[in-house]
Motif scaffolding. Structure first.
Motif, short mmCIF file in Angstrom:
data_model
loop_
_atom_site.label_atom_id
_atom_site.label_comp_id
_atom_site.label_asym_id
_atom_site.label_seq_id
_atom_site.Cartn_x
_atom_site.Cartn_y
_atom_site.Cartn_z
N LEU A 102 55.16 31.89 42.58
CA LEU A 102 53.84 32.49 42.36
C LEU A 102 53.92 33.86 41.71
O LEU A 102 53.14 34.17 40.81
CB LEU A 102 53.08 32.57 43.69
CG LEU A 102 52.51 31.26 44.19
CD1 LEU A 102 51.93 31.43 45.60
CD2 LEU A 102 51.43 30.74 43.25
N ILE A 106 52.41 34.63 37.96
CA ILE A 106 51.42 35.68 37.71
C ILE A 106 51.85 36.51 36.51
O ILE A 106 51.05 36.81 35.63
CB ILE A 106 51.20 36.54 38.96
CG1 ILE A 106 50.40 35.76 40.00
CG2 ILE A 106 50.49 37.85 38.61
CD1 ILE A 106 50.29 36.42 41.35
N ASP A 109 51.43 34.26 33.40
CA ASP A 109 50.01 34.09 33.05
C ASP A 109 49.38 35.36 32.49
O ASP A 109 48.63 35.31 31.52
CB ASP A 109 49.20 33.64 34.28
CG ASP A 109 49.16 32.13 34.42
OD1 ASP A 109 49.47 31.42 33.45
OD2 ASP A 109 48.78 31.67 35.51
N THR A 110 49.67 36.50 33.10
CA THR A 110 49.02 37.74 32.65
C THR A 110 49.61 38.28 31.35
O THR A 110 48.94 39.00 30.63
CB THR A 110 49.08 38.83 33.74
OG1 THR A 110 50.44 39.07 34.10
CG2 THR A 110 48.27 38.42 34.96
N GLN A 119 45.93 34.79 31.14
CA GLN A 119 44.93 34.64 32.19
C GLN A 119 44.77 35.98 32.90
O GLN A 119 45.76 36.69 33.10
CB GLN A 119 45.39 33.60 33.22
CG GLN A 119 45.70 32.25 32.66
CD GLN A 119 44.46 31.48 32.27
OE1 GLN A 119 43.41 31.62 32.90
NE2 GLN A 119 44.56 30.70 31.21
N MET A 121 44.11 37.84 36.33
CA MET A 121 44.21 37.59 37.77
C MET A 121 43.16 38.45 38.46
O MET A 121 42.98 39.61 38.11
CB MET A 121 45.59 37.96 38.30
CG MET A 121 46.70 37.09 37.74
SD MET A 121 46.56 35.43 38.37
CE MET A 121 46.90 34.49 36.91
N ASN A 122 42.49 37.87 39.44
CA ASN A 122 41.49 38.66 40.15
C ASN A 122 42.02 39.07 41.52
O ASN A 122 43.09 38.65 41.94
CB ASN A 122 40.16 37.91 40.26
CG ASN A 122 40.29 36.60 41.01
OD1 ASN A 122 40.97 36.53 42.04
ND2 ASN A 122 39.65 35.57 40.51
N THR A 124 41.14 38.34 44.51
CA THR A 124 41.34 37.30 45.53
C THR A 124 42.66 36.56 45.34
O THR A 124 43.28 36.15 46.32
CB THR A 124 40.17 36.29 45.53
OG1 THR A 124 40.05 35.70 44.24
CG2 THR A 124 38.87 36.95 45.93
N GLN A 125 43.11 36.41 44.10
CA GLN A 125 44.40 35.76 43.87
C GLN A 125 45.54 36.62 44.40
O GLN A 125 46.49 36.11 45.00
CB GLN A 125 44.57 35.46 42.38
CG GLN A 125 43.63 34.37 41.93
CD GLN A 125 43.54 34.25 40.42
OE1 GLN A 125 43.45 35.25 39.71
NE2 GLN A 125 43.55 33.03 39.94
N GLY A 128 45.53 36.41 48.15
CA GLY A 128 46.15 35.15 48.57
C GLY A 128 47.66 35.22 48.55
O GLY A 128 48.34 34.75 49.47
N LEU A 129 48.22 35.83 47.50
CA LEU A 129 49.67 35.98 47.41
C LEU A 129 50.19 36.85 48.54
O LEU A 129 51.18 36.51 49.21
CB LEU A 129 50.05 36.58 46.05
CG LEU A 129 51.54 36.87 45.85
CD1 LEU A 129 52.36 35.59 45.92
CD2 LEU A 129 51.76 37.55 44.51
#
Length: 141
Positions: A102, A106, A109-110, A119, A121-122, A124-125, A128-129
């Motif tokens: 994960l 991240i 993706d970023t 992407q 990342m907000n 909440t993501q 969650g991590l």
């Protein structure tokens, strides 16, 4: 939905593979286990390819040589997973693998590495991590 089912199947197979590899590694050695696993994986993929016959081999030259290193990463994954399972057990090994995956995804993706669409990342993501990391720490206690 189909993608989610394949993700669950893949996750289950990663765990089963790790446990099987650890047992093989105890009997014949870690790098031997990695070799056997890569060989049987190749044979299974080849067998499936012979039946499915999808894709286009003529496009092979268009693939970035960097991406051809995926199998080499697989050997490192197997060695690392076997060693970790033998030292810290299956649960903590898989938890650590998921967290590492994960974290790196991240970054990928970023930053748009490997040609993926960037992407955002907000919050909440990230929460969650951090909750997953906290969960592993609590599990370890």
């Amino acid at each position: 939905m189909k993608g989610f089912i394949f993700a669950i199947l893949g996750g289950a197979c990663i765990t089963l593979q790790g446990v099987a590899n650890a047992r093989i590694g105890q009997d014949i050695g870690t790098w031997q286990a990695a070799t056997v696993t890569q060989l049987t994986g190749f044979l299974m993929a080849l067998l499936i390819l012979l039946f499915v016959r999808d894709g286009n081999w003529q496009e092979f030259r268009k693939v970035n040589p960097l991406y051809m290193t995926g199998g080499a990463y697989g050997a490192v994954v197997i060695f690392s997973e076997v060693t970790a399972i033998q030292q810290i057990g299956v649960t903590f090994t898989i938890a650590a693998l998921l967290i590492a995956q994960l974290c790196l995804t991240i970054v990928i993706d970023t930053s748009g590495w490997f040609g993926v669409v960037k992407q955002k990342m907000n919050r909440t993501q990230f929460i969650g991590l951090f909750m997953m990391i906290a969960g592993v720490i609590i599990l370890k206690l």
